[in-house]
Design an enzyme around this catalytic site. Structure first.
Site, mmCIF file in Angstrom:
data_model
loop_
_atom_site.group_PDB
_atom_site.id
_atom_site.type_symbol
_atom_site.label_atom_id
_atom_site.label_comp_id
_atom_site.label_asym_id
_atom_site.label_seq_id
_atom_site.Cartn_x
_atom_site.Cartn_y
_atom_site.Cartn_z
ATOM 1 N N HIS A 20 -38.833 -18.693 11.320
ATOM 2 C CA HIS A 20 -38.639 -17.540 10.445
ATOM 3 C C HIS A 20 -38.979 -16.246 11.190
ATOM 4 O O HIS A 20 -40.063 -16.101 11.726
ATOM 5 C CB HIS A 20 -39.516 -17.694 9.203
ATOM 6 N N SER A 124 -19.897 -4.344 20.244
ATOM 7 C CA SER A 124 -19.740 -5.569 19.455
ATOM 8 C C SER A 124 -20.955 -6.448 19.690
ATOM 9 O O SER A 124 -20.917 -7.443 20.418
ATOM 10 C CB SER A 124 -18.444 -6.295 19.846
#
Length: 134
Positions: A20, A124
């Site tokens: 996490h 990108s």
């Protein structure tokens, strides 16, 4: 053999190891990779694989809590931006944050890994922050 779309061993291993809050970047062919950050280089030639293909496959296996983009992406409008906006609306990318391209490069120093594509459209790049499935 795996049943999910992701076949790349190194990328599969990194996604399986994320906790996490860990960061995984998917970047274009020109994004620098800081020393000490694992590079998963998928680039074969100009445009192959493209950013969108790599992002789609990563999202098939990674739970994303939030993502970070460079503000310069708004000015340049690479094709990836429209796809990211659609994924954001669909809830697949969690919260969205914008930073300068220089700040994104600083953030990349903390990444668990960077996935380099063959994408040649400037800016990108996306930093994906791992979430949990429970």
């Amino acid at each position: 053999m795996k049943k999910t779309p992701l076949l790349n061993i190194a990328l599969s291993r990194v996604i399986a190891s994320l906790g996490h809050g860990d960061v995984l970047l998917i970047v274009d062919a020109g994004m620098p990779v800081p020393p000490g950050v694992e590079l998963i280089d998928l680039a074969l030639t100009r445009g192959v694989p493209d950013f969108i293909a790599a992002l789609d496959v990563v999202l098939s296996e990674m739970q994303v809590e939030s993502h970070v983009l460079a503000r310069e992406m708004i000015e340049v409008q690479p094709p990836a931006l429209q796809v990211i906006e659609t994924l954001q609306i669909d809830g697949q990318l969690g919260r969205q944050s914008w930073v300068s391209h220089e700040e994104l490069k600083v953030l990349s120093r903390t990444a668990k890994a960077i996935v380099r594509t063959g994408e040649c459209q400037p800016y990108s790049n996306v930093a994906l922050v791992a979430g949990v499935v429970f």
